[in-house]
Scaffold this active site. Sequence first.
Site, PDB file in Angstrom:
ATOM      1  N   VAL A 152       0.836  -1.198   0.000  1.00  0.00           N
ATOM      2  CA  VAL A 152       0.000   0.000   0.000  1.00  0.00           C
ATOM      3  C   VAL A 152       0.873   1.251   0.000  1.00  0.00           C
ATOM      4  CG1 VAL A 152      -1.799   1.273   1.221  1.00  0.00           C
ATOM      5  CG2 VAL A 152      -1.871  -1.209   1.156  1.00  0.00           C
ATOM      6  N   TYR A 153       1.914   1.239   0.810  1.00  0.00           N
ATOM      7  CA  TYR A 153       2.801   2.407   0.867  1.00  0.00           C
ATOM      8  C   TYR A 153       3.431   2.675  -0.495  1.00  0.00           C
ATOM      9  CZ  TYR A 153       6.466   5.585   2.405  1.00  0.00           C
ATOM     10  OH  TYR A 153       7.285   6.674   2.546  1.00  0.00           O
TER      11      TYR A 153
END
Length: 259
Positions: A152-153
């Site tokens: 996600v990052y």
Amino acid sequence: MNKLALVTGATSGIGKAFAERLAADGYDLVIAGRRKDRLDEFAASHPETKVQTVAADLATDSGVDAIAEVCASQPLTMLVNNAGVSHYMPLAELPADKARELVHVKVVAPTMLTRAAVAGMQQRGEGTIINVAGMIAFSGPAPSSVMPRRAVYAGTLAHLVAMSQTLSAELEGTGVTVQVVCPGVVATEFHERQGLDMSVVPRMSADDVVTASLRGLELGEVVVAPGVEDAGLLDAVFQADLAAFAGQSPELATRYRAG
């Protein structure tokens, strides 16, 4: 009229370094962050600079809206979308609230603040938008051995790169400049707040990141990679992107046809 810059995540690290440098360069400032005490401390330590503080949490809609109102209503010369959180962990283990916070801070907030600021900049015929991402934006093809897990990052940073490049082209000829700065590991509180010990990892200083960003504006770079010596590596990535984009066809590719 003095130049006016708004910096998010201005209470520490890269955001604070941007605020310090811009104050030294004669900008009036709007500094935003979650820690009101730190914002007030910065303002008090810069009596020669006009500093407006906005205590807001960009992980919330109300926080985004509060800062977006400032972006839309004040004649910003520069917007620095710097605020960030990491939350490195496999997607299946990432708590829903942390996933939501990450996407809100690194995707929703910079998108909405840029949207709020850009119309006024276009009308005034000048302005600069700097989005702070990171080299992890380019780590998508890495194999499973690369740690830590951070799907996600990495995705949020890749969004900032693509948005900045596309918006830069969209605003060509308007007097508004867009940049995304992609440092590697930086010596800030960023990782410490996530419980990660980076003390043995070579790290760039936040001041060097700001130096690269501002010099990159002078060089006309849309994507600034402070720690990449060979800029041709980035050019190769972007040319490959465009080649793949141009190589598409309405016909089904041969490899997908039944044998």
